[in-house]
Each structure stands twice: as C-alpha cells, then as structure tokens.
Design a protein around this motif. Structure first.
Motif, short mmCIF file in Angstrom:
data_model
loop_
_atom_site.label_atom_id
_atom_site.label_comp_id
_atom_site.label_asym_id
_atom_site.label_seq_id
_atom_site.Cartn_x
_atom_site.Cartn_y
_atom_site.Cartn_z
N ALA A 51 0.83 -1.20 0.00
CA ALA A 51 0.00 0.00 0.00
C ALA A 51 0.87 1.26 0.00
CB ALA A 51 -0.94 -0.01 1.20
N ALA A 52 1.93 1.24 0.81
CA ALA A 52 2.83 2.39 0.87
C ALA A 52 3.52 2.60 -0.48
CB ALA A 52 3.87 2.19 1.96
N ARG A 53 3.91 1.51 -1.14
CA ARG A 53 4.56 1.61 -2.45
C ARG A 53 3.60 2.21 -3.47
NH1 ARG A 53 6.86 -3.80 -5.14
NH2 ARG A 53 8.22 -3.67 -3.31
N LEU A 54 2.34 1.76 -3.45
CA LEU A 54 1.36 2.30 -4.39
C LEU A 54 1.12 3.78 -4.13
CD1 LEU A 54 -1.22 -0.65 -4.46
CD2 LEU A 54 0.24 0.11 -6.36
N ARG A 55 1.01 4.16 -2.86
CA ARG A 55 0.80 5.58 -2.54
C ARG A 55 1.99 6.41 -3.01
NH1 ARG A 55 -1.10 3.36 2.35
NH2 ARG A 55 0.82 3.97 3.42
N ASP A 56 3.21 5.89 -2.85
CA ASP A 56 4.40 6.61 -3.32
C ASP A 56 4.36 6.81 -4.84
OD1 ASP A 56 5.42 6.81 -0.78
OD2 ASP A 56 6.79 5.11 -0.96
N LEU A 57 3.69 5.88 -5.53
CA LEU A 57 3.58 5.97 -6.99
C LEU A 57 2.37 6.78 -7.43
CD1 LEU A 57 4.48 2.27 -7.88
CD2 LEU A 57 5.90 4.30 -8.30
N GLY A 58 1.61 7.28 -6.44
CA GLY A 58 0.47 8.14 -6.76
C GLY A 58 -0.86 7.44 -6.86
#
Length: 259
Positions: free
Chosen positions: A53-60
């Motif tokens: 989830a954190a990775r996806l949020r970092d990708l927008g």
C-alpha cells in the motif's frame, strides 16, 4: 450490470518492476471513482500489504493496507485455520519467512521436525531445498503441503522469471505428491478473503488482470466479470478467455463506464 467493486491485479497490470505501467495512475483513480470498493490482489507473496500500500501511494495510487490482498495474506489465513498449532518448515525466500514469523507461525529449522511445509517464491531455491523436502515428508502422509501461489512465471521489465509455482512444482515432483492447497489466485480461499474485504456480491465485481491462468480464472471461478489486459504476461493461452480483452489498464476503464 453496474460494477460496484473492482479487483485489480498489480504486477503486469498496474505495476512493472518498481514503476507504474503507462496510464495506470489515472486509470486506478478513474476506476475508484466509479465503484464502492477496490481490492488490489497480487500473487506476489514477498511484500506485506502494508508495504504494498505504501509503495502504491508513493507511486500516486490511493491504497490502504486493508485493500491489498497478497498470496501470503491467503497463506497465513489458511495456516491459521488448518495448521494453527503445527510446526512449519518453510521452503521460501526470506521475505516470505519474515511474514510467517511476524504472524506467529511456529517455524522450525529441522525439516524432519515439521508438521507442515510451506513452499513459495525463493530466488535461491536449490538442490538442498529439494533434499530438505524429501526429509520433511519422508514416508509420512500426515505432513501438510501448502503452496503460496501457482505462478510458474512472473512478469518483469526484462521478461518473465520463475515464480512460486516453479518452486512448488519442483518440490511436488521430487516428493511425488501434490500440494494440499495452493493459495493466491485462482484459489477459492483467496476468493473468500477478497469477497469479505469488498463486501460486494461477486456478480457486481469486475476483476482486471494480465494472466489468464490466475486473474481470469480467479474471476471466472468467483463469478466476477473478467477483463484481461495485454500488458504483463498478456497471453491468451494457459487459462480461460476473459469477458473483455483490452490493450492496457487505461482501456479497461471503459468497462466501468459502459457496464
């Protein structure tokens, strides 16, 4: 049917390597605007939902940990239900072993002392692991055999590489025994977890993915509308035909507009 929920595959559909596929950010936002619930569903067992989830949020891409279901999520749920007190020997990479340990699974280093074997993605899988499997199962049929997911290959920017399914099949071949269960997509166990998270009937749900044998088979088995994108693996062989086939996740948005 007006879609009320979306199940979105990650690798090969939204994500490629460490980045997003073209149009993925806008497509994910557009799909989320049109449905009540979203689940990001991946057969990658190496990354915990919180980190995904954190990775996806970092990708927008908007994503909460509860919206991410991985093959390891399903594996842990299955172990809690069927092998809660068993000693487990893991033939899997460090990232999977760490999640098992963090979840309180009773891991053992001696394969002959185990009551269940968990097999999953391991880039260092070798002859010694197959030997350990032989020692773990021995002549006893009482030892459980759990695979994290069936993906023999996984898509990368440089082409497909061996996945968990390759490890599971290698072990199955040497011990001459099929797994008791293989989690991830398209297993019914994983479908149950996704349904609970979404809170929406399968008939009102659309699943989008690149792999016919996992993503499309998962949706067909669960009673969902299936959309296959040609990114990632993007092959029509090895699984059922999807209800809709599009070039990429951006083109998949129209299914949510037109359905």
């Amino acid at each position: 049917m007006t879609p009320r929920a979306a199940v979105l595959d990650l690798d090969g559909t939204l994500v490629s390597g460490d980045g997003l596929l073209p149009g993925a950010r806008d497509a994910a936002a557009a799909i989320r605007e049109r449905v009540e619930a979203v689940c990001f569903l991946t057969n990658n067992p190496t990354v915990p939902p919180e980190a995904y989830a954190a990775r996806l949020r970092d990708l927008g891409i908007e994503a909460a940990p509860a919206e991410v279901v991985t093959a390891c999520t399903a594996t842990l749920a299955y172990l809690r239900e069927h092998h809660a007190d068993d000693a487990v020997y893991a033939i899997a990479g460090d990232d999977i072993v760490a999640q098992l340990r963090d979840a309180g699974v009773s891991l053992v280093a001696d394969p002959t002392a185990c009551e269940c074997v968990v097999a999953g993605y391991d880039p260092d899988f070798d002859y010694d692991d197959m030997h350990a499997a032989l020692r773990a199962f021995g002549d006893s049929g009482a030892v459980g055999f759990v695979g994290t997911d069936p993906d023999r290959t996984i898509p990368t920017p440089d082409g497909p590489v061996p996945g968990s399914g390759a490890v599971v099949h290698a072990i199955s071949g040497v011990v001459e025994r099929d797994p008791d269960v293989v989690l991830g997509k398209p297993s019914v166990e994983t479908a149950g977890i996704v349904a609970e998270r979404l809170g929406v009937p399968a008939a009102d749900t659309v699943v989008v993915g690149d792999n016919p044998a996992t993503d499309v088979a998962f949706g067909e088995r669960a009673g969902m509308t299936t959309v296959r994108v040609r990114t990632g693996l993007g092959r029509a062989d090895g699984g059922p035909d999807a209800d809709v086939v599009v070039d990429d996740i951006g083109a998949a948005v129209r299914v949510f507009r037109e359905a």
